[in-house]
Design a protein around this motif. Structure first.
Motif, PDB file in Angstrom:
ATOM      1  N   TRP A 107       0.752  -1.421   0.003  1.00  0.00           N
ATOM      2  CA  TRP A 107       0.066   0.009  -0.046  1.00  0.00           C
ATOM      3  C   TRP A 107       0.831   1.221   0.003  1.00  0.00           C
ATOM      4  O   TRP A 107       0.307   2.181  -0.414  1.00  0.00           O
ATOM      5  CB  TRP A 107      -0.915   0.128   1.276  1.00  0.00           C
ATOM      6  CG  TRP A 107      -1.999  -1.088   0.857  1.00  0.00           C
ATOM      7  CD1 TRP A 107      -2.235  -2.343   1.567  1.00  0.00           C
ATOM      8  CD2 TRP A 107      -3.179  -0.818   0.073  1.00  0.00           C
ATOM      9  NE1 TRP A 107      -3.326  -2.764   1.316  1.00  0.00           N
ATOM     10  CE2 TRP A 107      -3.999  -2.176   0.436  1.00  0.00           C
ATOM     11  CE3 TRP A 107      -3.766   0.301  -0.693  1.00  0.00           C
ATOM     12  CZ2 TRP A 107      -4.961  -2.175  -0.497  1.00  0.00           C
ATOM     13  CZ3 TRP A 107      -4.885   0.123  -1.481  1.00  0.00           C
ATOM     14  CH2 TRP A 107      -5.631  -1.356  -1.409  1.00  0.00           C
ATOM     15  N   ILE A 148       1.564   1.532  -3.569  1.00  0.00           N
ATOM     16  CA  ILE A 148       0.400   2.030  -4.478  1.00  0.00           C
ATOM     17  C   ILE A 148       0.019   3.632  -4.034  1.00  0.00           C
ATOM     18  O   ILE A 148      -0.282   4.397  -5.137  1.00  0.00           O
ATOM     19  CB  ILE A 148      -0.923   1.379  -3.908  1.00  0.00           C
ATOM     20  CG1 ILE A 148      -0.827  -0.071  -4.456  1.00  0.00           C
ATOM     21  CG2 ILE A 148      -2.198   2.250  -4.418  1.00  0.00           C
ATOM     22  CD1 ILE A 148      -1.878  -1.147  -3.856  1.00  0.00           C
ATOM     23  N   VAL A 152       0.401   6.689  -6.912  1.00  0.00           N
ATOM     24  CA  VAL A 152      -0.826   7.773  -7.257  1.00  0.00           C
ATOM     25  C   VAL A 152      -0.247   9.339  -7.287  1.00  0.00           C
ATOM     26  O   VAL A 152      -0.520  10.033  -7.744  1.00  0.00           O
ATOM     27  CB  VAL A 152      -1.880   7.543  -6.291  1.00  0.00           C
ATOM     28  CG1 VAL A 152      -3.005   8.396  -6.426  1.00  0.00           C
ATOM     29  CG2 VAL A 152      -2.559   5.966  -6.731  1.00  0.00           C
ATOM     30  N   TRP A 193     -10.842   5.399  -6.569  1.00  0.00           N
ATOM     31  CA  TRP A 193      -9.644   5.694  -5.746  1.00  0.00           C
ATOM     32  C   TRP A 193     -10.624   5.697  -4.249  1.00  0.00           C
ATOM     33  O   TRP A 193      -9.974   4.933  -3.194  1.00  0.00           O
ATOM     34  CB  TRP A 193      -9.058   6.963  -5.990  1.00  0.00           C
ATOM     35  CG  TRP A 193      -8.214   7.112  -4.824  1.00  0.00           C
ATOM     36  CD1 TRP A 193      -8.317   8.246  -3.800  1.00  0.00           C
ATOM     37  CD2 TRP A 193      -7.017   6.423  -4.359  1.00  0.00           C
ATOM     38  NE1 TRP A 193      -7.433   8.034  -3.126  1.00  0.00           N
ATOM     39  CE2 TRP A 193      -6.519   6.794  -3.340  1.00  0.00           C
ATOM     40  CE3 TRP A 193      -6.377   5.316  -5.110  1.00  0.00           C
ATOM     41  CZ2 TRP A 193      -5.237   6.477  -2.767  1.00  0.00           C
ATOM     42  CZ3 TRP A 193      -5.235   4.813  -4.458  1.00  0.00           C
ATOM     43  CH2 TRP A 193      -4.659   5.484  -3.364  1.00  0.00           C
ATOM     44  N   LEU A 232     -10.757   2.066  -3.061  1.00  0.00           N
ATOM     45  CA  LEU A 232      -9.432   1.446  -2.763  1.00  0.00           C
ATOM     46  C   LEU A 232      -8.549   1.818  -1.773  1.00  0.00           C
ATOM     47  O   LEU A 232      -8.022   1.227  -0.859  1.00  0.00           O
ATOM     48  CB  LEU A 232      -8.648   1.721  -4.371  1.00  0.00           C
ATOM     49  CG  LEU A 232      -7.178   0.954  -4.491  1.00  0.00           C
ATOM     50  CD1 LEU A 232      -7.524  -0.313  -4.389  1.00  0.00           C
ATOM     51  CD2 LEU A 232      -6.690   1.742  -5.448  1.00  0.00           C
ATOM     52  N   GLY A 280      -7.398  -0.092   1.515  1.00  0.00           N
ATOM     53  CA  GLY A 280      -6.115  -0.201   2.199  1.00  0.00           C
ATOM     54  C   GLY A 280      -5.979   0.321   3.485  1.00  0.00           C
ATOM     55  O   GLY A 280      -5.087  -0.397   4.303  1.00  0.00           O
TER      56      GLY A 280
END
Length: 226
Positions: A71, A74, A78, A106, A109, A113
């Protein structure tokens, strides 16, 4: 106000604030270009930065490294992608469909996370337990062979009272057959053993059998034992 009372200004902290503000603004611009207006455009950079911070704290604590690294990467991609996209690589006035789709998905998501990072079990390394002191093993006693041990002499047995009468074939005060003194002593021990075992005085026939001597000598020995 003196110069000593002024707060100390850390250049690294100032640089971090500036970089964070610029990244925050770029994420806001990407969200606004994807159709998220008002407070929604400001919520996107907050969710990205919070996910990045939470994952980094998990990495620093040394718990859930695999999940935290996933995470963290990720959120970093982003944030970095938003910074690069605002440099003219994307037309923010006409954003592509995949950007609109990613910005719209998003929140789900980021929620996934954050929930996984918050509820992941802590994998702290267990401190080694000190070993309990073990008692020393007792030393084995040396085996002593009984053959090498000295044998203590047995105390002399008390002589029982002499029998009052001993049957003999021919009792006489003096034995005509000479008998050696050691043979008489040995016969006396046999007589004592016989009395202790059977409770009866030994006779001449038994003496003859035990000593292996002729009948006259057995009679002479029996006469001396009376």
């Amino acid at each position: 106000m003196s110069r000593k009372s002024l707060p100390h200004c850390d250049a690294v902290l100032v640089q971090a604030v500036i970089a964070g503000a610029l990244s925050f603004a770029h994420l806001h611009d990407i969200a606004a270009a994807a159709g998220q207006n008002g407070w929604k455009a400001w919520a996107y950079p907050i969710s990205v930065d919070l996910l990045l911070v939470v994952a980094w704290r998990r990495l620093r604590a040394g718990t859930g490294n695999g999940l935290a690294w996933a995470w963290f990467l990720i959120a970093l991609v982003v944030s970095l992608g938003a910074n690069v996209a605002t440099a003219g690589f994307l037309d923010l006035h006409h954003p592509p469909a995949w950007l609109r789709m990613f910005v719209a998905g998003w929140p789900a998501l980021a929620f996934l996370g954050g929930t996984l990072l918050a509820h992941a079990p802590a994998l702290r390394a267990r401190a080694p337990q000190p070993l309990a002191p073990t008692a020393p093993e007792p030393m084995a006693e040396p085996q002593v062979s009984t053959d090498d041990m000295p044998v203590a002499p047995l105390p002399p047995a008390e002589e029982p009272p002499a029998p009052t009468a001993l049957p003999a074939s021919e009792p006489s005060a003096q034995s005509p057959t000479p008998v050696p003194a050691p043979l008489v002593a040995h016969a006396r021990k046999l007589a004592e053993t016989h009395r202790a075992t059977t409770g009866q005085p030994i006779d001449a026939d038994t003496l003859r059998t035990r000593l292996g001597v002729p009948a006259p000598m057995a009679d002479a020995i029996a006469a001396q034992l009376t």
